[in-house]
Design an enzyme around this catalytic site. Structure first.
Site, PDB file in Angstrom:
ATOM      1  N   ASN A   9       0.876  -1.231   0.021  1.00  0.00           N
ATOM      2  CA  ASN A   9      -0.052   0.102   0.057  1.00  0.00           C
ATOM      3  C   ASN A   9       0.937   1.344  -0.084  1.00  0.00           C
ATOM      4  OD1 ASN A   9      -1.817   1.980   0.437  1.00  0.00           O
ATOM      5  ND2 ASN A   9      -2.655   1.097   2.408  1.00  0.00           N
ATOM      6  N   ARG A  93      -2.624  -2.089  -3.419  1.00  0.00           N
ATOM      7  CA  ARG A  93      -3.942  -1.347  -3.299  1.00  0.00           C
ATOM      8  C   ARG A  93      -3.760  -0.149  -4.363  1.00  0.00           C
ATOM      9  NH1 ARG A  93      -6.012   0.901   2.307  1.00  0.00           N
ATOM     10  NH2 ARG A  93      -7.914   1.667   1.426  1.00  0.00           N
ATOM     11  N   HIS A 181     -13.066   2.747   0.031  1.00  0.00           N
ATOM     12  CA  HIS A 181     -12.828   1.781   1.184  1.00  0.00           C
ATOM     13  C   HIS A 181     -13.497   0.216   0.621  1.00  0.00           C
ATOM     14  CE1 HIS A 181     -12.703   5.537   3.846  1.00  0.00           C
ATOM     15  NE2 HIS A 181     -11.558   4.791   3.664  1.00  0.00           N
ATOM     16  N   HIS A 208     -17.133   2.375   8.213  1.00  0.00           N
ATOM     17  CA  HIS A 208     -15.593   2.391   8.090  1.00  0.00           C
ATOM     18  C   HIS A 208     -15.108   3.745   8.710  1.00  0.00           C
ATOM     19  CE1 HIS A 208     -11.655   1.314   6.581  1.00  0.00           C
ATOM     20  NE2 HIS A 208     -11.402   2.534   6.682  1.00  0.00           N
ATOM     21  N   ARG A 241     -10.495  15.909   6.329  1.00  0.00           N
ATOM     22  CA  ARG A 241     -11.493  16.210   5.140  1.00  0.00           C
ATOM     23  C   ARG A 241     -12.848  16.659   5.624  1.00  0.00           C
ATOM     24  NH1 ARG A 241     -10.073  10.533   2.288  1.00  0.00           N
ATOM     25  NH2 ARG A 241      -8.770  10.313   3.828  1.00  0.00           N
ATOM     26  N   GLU A 379      -7.929  -5.052   5.149  1.00  0.00           N
ATOM     27  CA  GLU A 379      -7.986  -4.610   3.769  1.00  0.00           C
ATOM     28  C   GLU A 379      -6.812  -5.649   2.994  1.00  0.00           C
ATOM     29  OE1 GLU A 379      -8.279  -0.986   5.412  1.00  0.00           O
ATOM     30  OE2 GLU A 379      -9.313  -0.068   3.469  1.00  0.00           O
TER      31      GLU A 379
HETATM   32  P1  ADP Z   1      -6.190   4.679   8.342  1.00  0.00           P
HETATM   33  O1  ADP Z   1      -7.294   5.258   7.616  1.00  0.00           O
HETATM   34  O2  ADP Z   1      -5.069   5.644   8.536  1.00  0.00           O
HETATM   35  O3  ADP Z   1      -5.942   3.458   8.161  1.00  0.00           O
HETATM   36  P2  ADP Z   1      -7.171   3.957  11.041  1.00  0.00           P
HETATM   37  O4  ADP Z   1      -8.353   3.025  10.428  1.00  0.00           O
HETATM   38  O5  ADP Z   1      -6.014   3.152  11.478  1.00  0.00           O
HETATM   39  O6  ADP Z   1      -6.859   4.841   9.895  1.00  0.00           O
HETATM   40  O7  ADP Z   1      -7.727   4.727  12.149  1.00  0.00           O
HETATM   41  C1  ADP Z   1      -7.011   5.658  12.666  1.00  0.00           C
HETATM   42  C2  ADP Z   1      -7.562   6.683  13.366  1.00  0.00           C
HETATM   43  O8  ADP Z   1      -8.485   5.739  14.353  1.00  0.00           O
HETATM   44  C3  ADP Z   1      -6.895   7.667  14.365  1.00  0.00           C
HETATM   45  O9  ADP Z   1      -6.558   8.756  13.614  1.00  0.00           O
HETATM   46  C4  ADP Z   1      -7.860   7.703  15.502  1.00  0.00           C
HETATM   47  O10 ADP Z   1      -8.698   8.861  15.485  1.00  0.00           O
HETATM   48  C5  ADP Z   1      -8.795   6.519  15.654  1.00  0.00           C
HETATM   49  N1  ADP Z   1      -8.463   5.730  16.750  1.00  0.00           N
HETATM   50  C6  ADP Z   1      -7.139   4.501  16.910  1.00  0.00           C
HETATM   51  N2  ADP Z   1      -7.123   4.074  18.001  1.00  0.00           N
HETATM   52  C7  ADP Z   1      -8.245   4.569  18.986  1.00  0.00           C
HETATM   53  C8  ADP Z   1      -8.544   4.561  20.112  1.00  0.00           C
HETATM   54  N3  ADP Z   1      -8.288   3.556  20.708  1.00  0.00           N
HETATM   55  N4  ADP Z   1      -9.688   5.237  20.561  1.00  0.00           N
HETATM   56  C9  ADP Z   1     -10.205   6.248  19.704  1.00  0.00           C
HETATM   57  N5  ADP Z   1      -9.769   6.425  18.346  1.00  0.00           N
HETATM   58  C10 ADP Z   1      -8.842   5.672  18.025  1.00  0.00           C
END
Ligand code: ADP
Length: 402
Positions: A9, A93, A181, A208, A241, A379
């Site tokens: 990715n 990806r 997604h 998601h 965003r 993913e």
């Molecule tokens: P990406 O789209 O970068 O793959 P992720 O699915 O890893 O993103 O999600 C990242 C976001 O998830 C972080 O910016 C944060 O806002 C949120 N996050 C991660 N862990 C936690 C947690 N324990 N509690 C609340 N929010 C969380």
């Protein structure tokens, strides 16, 4: 050591990767996850094994790994040392498959040329996704590479779902509601068949919620509607965003604020969403722990918009049987899930406080008419599965195995 599939990715300055071993019975077993980041600034390769233990943490001076092809060389050297040989295939990806690409696609130079045409549709992601594909094709022309698209799972939407109310020639040029997604939703649809077979074929809204966020209406395991449209800017507010925004706001920025197109693009992708609204952070963890009232307002706004889109998607489905939370926020933030459920109680969503607090698989109360689940997404595993299927359709002469 078994044959392996590498999943890549690629972003603007990083390559995230995972390595899966192909086990008997076509089971895929994750071996490594890692990334090379800081390409062009502070290049570093890190990876952990299945137990989460660090297997490499190496930095280089910028003159050694200033460019993507040099980063890929370092990855190859590491994989050769760690695994003994190169993977039998690479799954990539790719954010945009345009109107035509609906299946995981083996790469050749014609395919790359086609995918390049979609750069204007995803200018921030598509070029980065294609760059390593091109380099590997030049260096290892016989190594199978498979492009897996974030748009593909939504490509069977009906015409009224797929269109904007603009003249037809734009639609034919590719100005459509693609949805993104898709690899995550496809994985969730397959996972539900294992963990919640009773509802897997019913009317389900999946949220998601990661740093990018969108929602999908699943009916009988297929996507029928998405909160995202032409680009990954649409729909829900995200980390940075804004989500759905009146096109008139963009005209205002252009005309009244005299912002350039580049400035507006940067603004919409990087300065808005939870970050812009709260003035505190784009990260939900920071917002949940902040005492700033703007952080609370941003979280309220987020839950409100998720519930609004939930209502819209329930209408597309003709009713709602289950609601699924996934990705970083969806999997880990009980207060966000509770706030969404509270706002959607009119649809028959009621959470069990204890199950929600524990991030259980099923978090709805026993009597809740709509079942609610937390299903971690994967993913990369979805990409590895697609790549394995394409690999199996290909004749794989021994000499192709590097
Ligand atoms: P990406 O789209 O970068 O793959 P992720 O699915 O890893 O993103 O999600 C990242 C976001 O998830 C972080 O910016 C944060 O806002 C949120 N996050 C991660 N862990 C936690 C947690 N324990 N509690 C609340 N929010 C969380």
């Amino acid at each position: 050591m078994s044959d392996t599939i590498l999943v890549i990715n690629a972003g603007s300055s990083s390559i995230k990767f995972q390595l899966f071993a192909i086990k008997p019975g076509d089971q895929l077993e994750r071996r490594l996850r890692g990334q090379i980041d800081g390409i062009g600034t502070r290049p570093r390769l890190r990876a952990t094994d299945t137990k989460g233990e660090c297997v490499v943490n190496q930095s280089w001076p910028i003159n050694e790994v200033g460019e993507l092809h040099q980063a890929l060389d370092k990855l190859v050297v590491f994989l050769r040392e760690y695994v003994g040989r190169l993977p039998v295939a690479i799954g990539h990806r790719v954010v945009h498959g345009g109107p035509e690409f609906v299946d995981p696609t083996p790469i050749n130079s014609w395919v790359i040329d086609q995918l390049q045409r979609f750069i204007p549709l995803a200018p921030l992601h598509q070029p980065n996704n294609l760059a390593p594909i091109r380099i590997v094709l030049e260096r290892q022309p016989h190594l199978l590479q498979v492009a897996c698209f974030d748009t593909a799972f939504h490509r069977h939407h009906s015409e009224i779902v797929d269109r904007y109310a603009i003249p037809d020639h734009f639609y034919r040029e590719g100005v459509r509601r693609y949805g993104f997604h898709g690899l995550s939703y496809e994985y969730i649809a397959s996972r539900l068949r294992d963990v919640a077979p009773a509802i897997a074929n019913s009317r389900i809204v999946v949220a998601h919620l990661g740093s990018g966020a969108s929602m999908c209406a699943l009916h009988a395991g297929k996507s029928i509607e998405s909160s995202m449209g032409f680009t990954a800017l649409d729909g829900l507010p995200m980390g940075t965003r804004p989500g759905q925004i009146d096109a008139g706001v963009v005209l205002y920025l252009l005309k009244e604020q005299a912002m350039s197109v580049t400035d507006i693009e940067h603004f919409l992708y990087h300065d808005c969403g939870l970050k812009g609204l709260s003035g505190v952070s784009n990260d939900v963890r920071d917002l949940l722990s902040s005492s700033d009232p703007r952080a609370k307002m941003a979280l309220d706004y987020f839950a409100y918009r998720i519930a609004l889109f939930g209502g819209m998607l329930a209408t597309a489905l003709g009713g709602l049987d289950a609601f699924v939370f996934t990705a970083g926020i969806g999997e880990n933030a009980p207060p966000v899930r509770q706030a969404v459920a509270d706002r959607m109680s009119c649809f028959g969503i009621e959470l069990s406080k204890t199950a929600n607090a524990k991030n259980d698989l099923c978090i709805s109360s026993e009597g809740s008419p709509v079942k609610c689940y937390v299903v971690p997404t994967d993913e990369e595993l979805m990409i590895a599965r697609h790549t394995l299927q394409v690999l199996q359709k290909h004749e794989m002469p021994e000499e192709r195995r590097a």
